[in-house]
Design an enzyme around this catalytic site. Structure first.
Site, PDB file in Angstrom:
ATOM      1  CD1 TRP A 175      -2.180  -2.210   1.723  1.00  0.00           C
ATOM      2  CD2 TRP A 175      -3.028  -1.162  -0.065  1.00  0.00           C
ATOM      3  NE1 TRP A 175      -3.205  -2.968   1.227  1.00  0.00           N
ATOM      4  CE2 TRP A 175      -3.743  -2.368   0.139  1.00  0.00           C
ATOM      5  CE3 TRP A 175      -3.378  -0.341  -1.137  1.00  0.00           C
ATOM      6  CZ2 TRP A 175      -4.800  -2.760  -0.698  1.00  0.00           C
ATOM      7  CZ3 TRP A 175      -4.432  -0.746  -1.961  1.00  0.00           C
ATOM      8  CH2 TRP A 175      -5.122  -1.918  -1.747  1.00  0.00           C
ATOM      9  CG  ASP A 233      -2.988   4.282   4.240  1.00  0.00           C
ATOM     10  OD1 ASP A 233      -3.959   4.103   4.996  1.00  0.00           O
ATOM     11  OD2 ASP A 233      -2.852   3.696   3.147  1.00  0.00           O
ATOM     12  CE  LYS A 267      -8.382  -1.691   4.982  1.00  0.00           C
ATOM     13  NZ  LYS A 267      -8.647  -2.849   4.203  1.00  0.00           N
TER      14      LYS A 267
HETATM   15  N1  PMP Z   1      -4.330   1.704   2.264  1.00  0.00           N
HETATM   16  C1  PMP Z   1      -4.375   0.575   2.967  1.00  0.00           C
HETATM   17  C2  PMP Z   1      -3.428   0.384   4.098  1.00  0.00           C
HETATM   18  C3  PMP Z   1      -5.310  -0.416   2.647  1.00  0.00           C
HETATM   19  O1  PMP Z   1      -5.365  -1.554   3.351  1.00  0.00           O
HETATM   20  C4  PMP Z   1      -6.217  -0.201   1.572  1.00  0.00           C
HETATM   21  C5  PMP Z   1      -7.269  -1.207   1.176  1.00  0.00           C
HETATM   22  N2  PMP Z   1      -7.221  -2.426   1.714  1.00  0.00           N
HETATM   23  C6  PMP Z   1      -6.116   0.989   0.856  1.00  0.00           C
HETATM   24  C7  PMP Z   1      -5.180   1.928   1.243  1.00  0.00           C
HETATM   25  C8  PMP Z   1      -7.036   1.275  -0.289  1.00  0.00           C
HETATM   26  O2  PMP Z   1      -8.303   1.508   0.202  1.00  0.00           O
HETATM   27  P1  PMP Z   1      -9.577   1.774  -0.707  1.00  0.00           P
HETATM   28  O3  PMP Z   1      -9.897   0.492  -1.401  1.00  0.00           O
HETATM   29  O4  PMP Z   1     -10.616   2.188   0.279  1.00  0.00           O
HETATM   30  O5  PMP Z   1      -9.250   2.853  -1.670  1.00  0.00           O
END
Ligand code: PMP
Length: 359
Positions: A101, A171, A195
């Site tokens: 991520w 994040d 989450k």
């Molecule tokens: N950052 C992290 C740490 C994630 O776990 C996720 C999705 N699992 C995201 C960003 C992306 O999130 P979204 O699908 O809500 O855009």
């Protein structure tokens, strides 16, 4: 037999909250309509939004000089919104690479600025957090971005980086509200909802006042943090139902004793899990002990040929969604706030039995 859902997200929600949703779905607080049907600008929904913010502020002890934004975009949208809003004419930003991520954020930021990867654990196969003493931070960077819990790699920062005058942007999607956080150490925190916050369709931003400046000219109006704060998160119709469920989750966390109590439970669940993995020669965790996530636990079977059998039998035992992310394979157990201790115990009992039969 009760089912337990180990999905990384959309993830399991507290049963109590789902029951409350069910109870109030057709007739919210005796108003004769569903919360989904309330006008977002009416006093009822405005009340829900205000209460959600108040509860979040209480839980995280958010200082006065920080604003909260309820965003309609997923966490991914912030990879663009952060440079668009925080570069403020600067050309460089620092990014820390620790897994899938944080890398996605880096790729996106490269569209807007010169990205300095100030630290990376790529050569360690994303199995350990890079030590702060090895970070090469740029004092002229507009901000430092990192991901404090790598959902796929199972890596968590158990410390907060010190970046001096350069704002720290994080994040926190996959461990938001899992423990107390000193918000004042950050310039900005963001997290996707699906989450520990509620259903998908929402992300939260907590941003320090001085960082709220008009975005780079040409930025789509919905992507301006400054604009969203001025509009009280209502530049357009917000995801009202999701915000309502999130507000119920915040109240549920308060009833559990707040974030300190969540941390105690999350430690207990993850300690139990890792102890079982470490005792076994059949299952293994690749992550360095000091950097293991308390929320997302990827693990591998010694013999990957048994993976499909493991997943099939787990499902037959009502232990759901354990398949690891496609980029790392194996298994992953996500044990967020709403996963009860009994869920972890049930999974570990199944794993021990599977090991006895196939080990
Ligand atoms: N950052 C992290 C740490 C994630 O776990 C996720 C999705 N699992 C995201 C960003 C992306 O999130 P979204 O699908 O809500 O855009």
């Amino acid at each position: 037999m009760r089912a337990f859902n180990f999905s990384a997200g959309p993830a399991t929600l507290p049963t109590e909250v789902l029951e409350q949703v069910q109870e109030e779905l057709l007739d919210w607080r005796g108003h004769g309509l569903s919360v989904m049907e309330l006008s977002h600008r009416g006093p009822e929904f405005m009340g829900i939004l205000a209460q959600a913010e108040t509860d979040l502020r209480d839980l995280l002890e958010i200082p006065e000089n920080y604003r909260v934004i309820f965003c309609q975009e997923g966490a991914s949208a912030h990879w663009d919104m952060i440079p668009l809003n925080l570069l403020q004419g600067r050309s460089r930003a620092d990014y820390i690479e620790t897994g899938y991520w944080s890398y996605r954020a880096i790729e996106e930021a490269r569209r807007y600025c010169q990205v300095n990867i100030a630290a990376s654990n790529r050569s360690d196969q994303f199995c350990a957090v890079p030590l702060l003493q090895d970070w090469r931070l740029d004092p002229n960077a507009a901000y430092v971005h990192y991901c404090s819990n790598e959902t796929i790699d199972g890596l968590e920062f158990h410390w907060i980086p010190e970046t001096g005058a350069v704002p720290l942007v994080v994040d926190m999607s996959s461990h938001f509200l899992s423990r107390p956080v000193p918000v004042g150490r950050f310039g900005m925190i963001y997290a996707g909802a699906q989450k520990n916050i509620g259903p998908a369709g929402l992300s939260l931003v907590i941003i320090r006042d001085d960082l709220l400046q008009p975005a780079t000219p040409g930025t789509p109006f919905l992507m301006s943090y400054h604009g969203q704060v001025l509009a009280n998160s209502m530049l357009n119709t917000p995801p009202t139902f999701t915000i309502w469920v999130a507000s119920l989750v915040f109240q549920w966390i308060k009833r559990q004793g707040g974030l300190a109590a969540m941390e105690v439970r999350n430690r207990e669940k993850s300690d139990l899990f890792y102890a079982a993995l470490d005792r076994s020669g059949f299952y293994r965790s690749a992550v360095k002990r000091s950097d293991r996530s308390r929320m997302n636990i990827p693990f591998h079977l010694r013999d990957p040929a048994l993976d499909e059998k493991f997943l099939k039998e787990a499902e037959a035992n009502h232990l759901l969604q354990l398949r690891g992310h496609r980029v790392v394979g194996g298994m992953r157990a996500s044990i967020y706030n709403a996963m009860p201790l009994e869920g972890v115990q049930a999974l570990l009992a199944f794993m021990a039995d599977f090991e006895r039969r196939y080990g």
